[in-house]
Each structure stands twice: as C-alpha cells, then as structure tokens.
Motif scaffolding. Structure first.
Motif, PDB file in Angstrom:
ATOM      1  N   TYR A 150       0.827  -1.203   0.000  1.00 10.15           N
ATOM      2  CA  TYR A 150       0.000   0.000   0.000  1.00 10.15           C
ATOM      3  C   TYR A 150       0.864   1.257   0.000  1.00 10.15           C
ATOM      4  O   TYR A 150       1.914   1.304   0.650  1.00 10.15           O
ATOM      5  CB  TYR A 150      -0.897   0.045   1.241  1.00 10.15           C
ATOM      6  N   VAL A 151       0.406   2.281  -0.731  1.00  6.71           N
ATOM      7  CA  VAL A 151       0.900   3.643  -0.574  1.00  6.71           C
ATOM      8  C   VAL A 151      -0.197   4.387   0.174  1.00  6.71           C
ATOM      9  O   VAL A 151      -1.361   4.380  -0.245  1.00  6.71           O
ATOM     10  CB  VAL A 151       1.183   4.325  -1.926  1.00  6.71           C
ATOM     11  N   ALA A 152       0.162   5.002   1.294  1.00  3.03           N
ATOM     12  CA  ALA A 152      -0.833   5.657   2.136  1.00  3.03           C
ATOM     13  C   ALA A 152      -0.476   7.120   2.356  1.00  3.03           C
ATOM     14  O   ALA A 152       0.677   7.537   2.177  1.00  3.03           O
ATOM     15  CB  ALA A 152      -0.941   4.935   3.480  1.00  3.03           C
ATOM     16  N   GLN A 153      -1.490   7.892   2.742  1.00  6.04           N
ATOM     17  CA  GLN A 153      -1.318   9.325   3.017  1.00  6.04           C
ATOM     18  C   GLN A 153      -1.743   9.586   4.460  1.00  6.04           C
ATOM     19  O   GLN A 153      -2.741   9.027   4.939  1.00  6.04           O
ATOM     20  CB  GLN A 153      -2.178  10.140   2.044  1.00  6.04           C
ATOM     21  N   TRP A 154      -0.991  10.464   5.140  1.00  7.78           N
ATOM     22  CA  TRP A 154      -1.194  10.692   6.568  1.00  7.78           C
ATOM     23  C   TRP A 154      -1.184  12.187   6.878  1.00  7.78           C
ATOM     24  O   TRP A 154      -0.483  12.958   6.227  1.00  7.78           O
ATOM     25  CB  TRP A 154      -0.084  10.030   7.390  1.00  7.78           C
ATOM     26  N   ASN A 155      -1.920  12.542   7.912  1.00  7.10           N
ATOM     27  CA  ASN A 155      -1.851  13.899   8.454  1.00  7.10           C
ATOM     28  C   ASN A 155      -0.853  13.867   9.617  1.00  7.10           C
ATOM     29  O   ASN A 155      -1.140  13.264  10.647  1.00  7.10           O
ATOM     30  CB  ASN A 155      -3.225  14.339   8.952  1.00  7.10           C
TER      31      ASN A 155
END
Length: 297
Positions: free
Chosen positions: A35-40
């Motif tokens: 997975y490629v994920a995005q985070w705050n």
C-alpha cells in the motif's frame, strides 16, 4: 544543546515502511504491505487516499504542480497516479529491475529514477516522455539527490561512487569515490556534499573540487538517509543499526542518539522526511511512522 523529542508514533501499515515523503500538508508512505498511504502528521490520522499495488514499492516521489505521485516497484515498473482523481494515468516500464531511487525536480519539471542494475532514467513530469537512459553498471542506485537550485543531481551507487550530473543535458561533472562498500545517500549544501554509506561513515566533501573534508564513523551499520534541520545547523542520520542521530552540521559532532529505549524505532530506520526546520518524520521496518521535533534550548 538541542535534542530530539518524539511527538507522535503512527501505526497503520502491516509491513516494513520503505519510504516517506512530505508534501505539505501530508506525508506519503510506501510499505511491504503493497500500500501507498497518506497521513496527516499533525493528527497522526490516515487520510482516505490509499493505493493498493500488486508489488512492493521501495520509493515514491511527488509533483505538487501536477498532483502526480510516482511509485517505483520491485519489478521495475513506475506507477504514475493522479492524487486528485485517485487514478493511475501511466505505467512506465523502462526499468527491468527493482526501482530503488526516485525523486522529483520541481524546478526542472523532471522525475529521476534509478534501479537495481545501475540504470538511471530522467522523465518529463508533464508528459512522462523518457528524456534519457544512462546505464552506469554501478550496482544498485540507492538514492538520487538534488542540489537546492535543481541544477545538479547526485547518484549514489553500490560501487561506492557518487556521480554528479548537471540536469540540463545530464553530463557528468564530478565523481567522488565515497564509500568502499556502497554509497547510500547524499545531501547537497552549496559547494558541499554530505554522504552516507554502507561503511557506516558520514563524509563531508567539496564536491566541485572532489575533495573529502571530513569523515566520521557515524553508526554501527549502514547509513540509510541524511537530512538538514534548523537552517542547516543540524544534520539528522538514520541507519540499519535502528538508531536516529542528531549532529552539529559543521564538524559532524554528535548531539544525541535515539534508540528504541528512548522512544526510537525497534528495527532498521529506512528514511527521513523533513516537515519543517524543526520537525521531521522517520519510517522503519517496525511498521511505524514517528514524528520528531527539535527541543527548545
């Protein structure tokens, strides 16, 4: 003397995290869980943006101008994803072995990639036309680094050589025989270049004169990444030895060593993403993203 404070530890991936980049206001990560994920980074929460791949990805790069995320995979493919539309727009298949280095040059409108066999490619970040392919036969290209003005890049080879290229015609301008067992990372500071290697050393160079200015045994095992903090007064390094170290940049003298016992990582620390002049993220084989900030004096 300033040290480091861990302000967040983020979980979510189900495999080792290989790369992290900061694209204001988010972090992107890529993992062995495919997975490629995005985070705050402020809240530690994962956003709704995620990409599921068929293969593991070792690195990612982002063009803010075009909202394009490039993801290099272990079979040589580079997936180009529009992050606004959340769809793949291209699959680049020039590389025939795993892509281990990927970076975007915002000033030139280029993506650069390097693979396990030592092949370097440059791409237009607008059309994704292939601009050039250079086979260096240097073993794995572990990292490609950019000068601040985007005019030069440094290719870190498994053969221990750091090759400097100009980014208009991709001619090689300089060559540093840097680390005997392999060059892993490089960081430009004007005429200076800091490099980290498999030999566990950090070295400082005048890259234009091809002169080594300093060398120190920095870690117990390979140095994997370097980044500046505090307007280049401080340098951060991460390593296969599971530690994070904070240095005075000028003389590469140690300020602090972070290990698992003081809220560091349990396993190999792979990459650093600078968030601001006093904060950064690290990722590790322990599946964690950790956010750090410089303590006040």
């Amino acid at each position: 003397m300033k040290g480091l404070e861990n302000i967040k530890s983020i979980s979510g991936h189900n495999g080792a995290i290989y790369d992290v980049i900061f694209c204001d206001p988010f972090l992107f990560t890529t993992s062995a869980d495919k997975y490629v994920a995005q985070w705050n980074p402020k809240t530690g929460e994962q956003t709704k943006f995620a990409v599921k791949l068929e293969r593991s990805s070792y690195n990612i790069a982002f063009s803010k101008k075009h909202n394009l995320l490039a993801v290099g995979t272990n079979n040589g493919g580079i997936h180009v994803i529009n992050t606004e539309k959340k769809e793949e727009i291209r699959l680049l298949t020039q590389h025939k072995s795993g892509v281990f280095a990927l970076i975007h040059n915002e000033k030139k409108g280029h993506f650069y990639s390097g693979d396990k066999d030592g092949v370097f490619c440059a791409w237009s970040s607008e059309t994704f036309d292939l601009l050039i392919t250079l086979p260096y036969n240097c073993g794995k290209i572990r990292e490609i680094s950019l000068s601040e003005d985007g005019e030069f890049l440094a290719i870190c080879g498994q053969d221990g050589i750091v090759r400097i290229l100009e980014t208009s015609f991709f001619n090689q301008t300089n060559e540093l025989t840097a680390h005997k067992e392999g060059a892993n990372c490089a960081l430009f500071d004007g005429d200076f270049l800091y490099t980290g290697g498999k030999d566990a050393h950090i070295k400082k160079w005048n890259w234009k004169d091809e002169k080594q200015l300093l060398t120190i045994p920095a870690h117990n095992y390979a140095v994997y990444d370097l980044e500046f903090l505090n307007n280049k007064k401080n340098l951060v390094s991460v390593s296969f030895d599971k530690s994070i170290k904070l240095w005075n940049t000028e003389d590469i003298s140690i300020i602090e060593r972070i290990e698992f016992k003081n809220r560091g990582h349990r396993h190999t620390v792979n990459r650093i993403a600078k968030i601001s002049e006093n904060s950064f993220a690290t990722v590790s084989d322990d599946r964690k993203i950790k956010i750090w900030k410089l303590k006040n004096d």
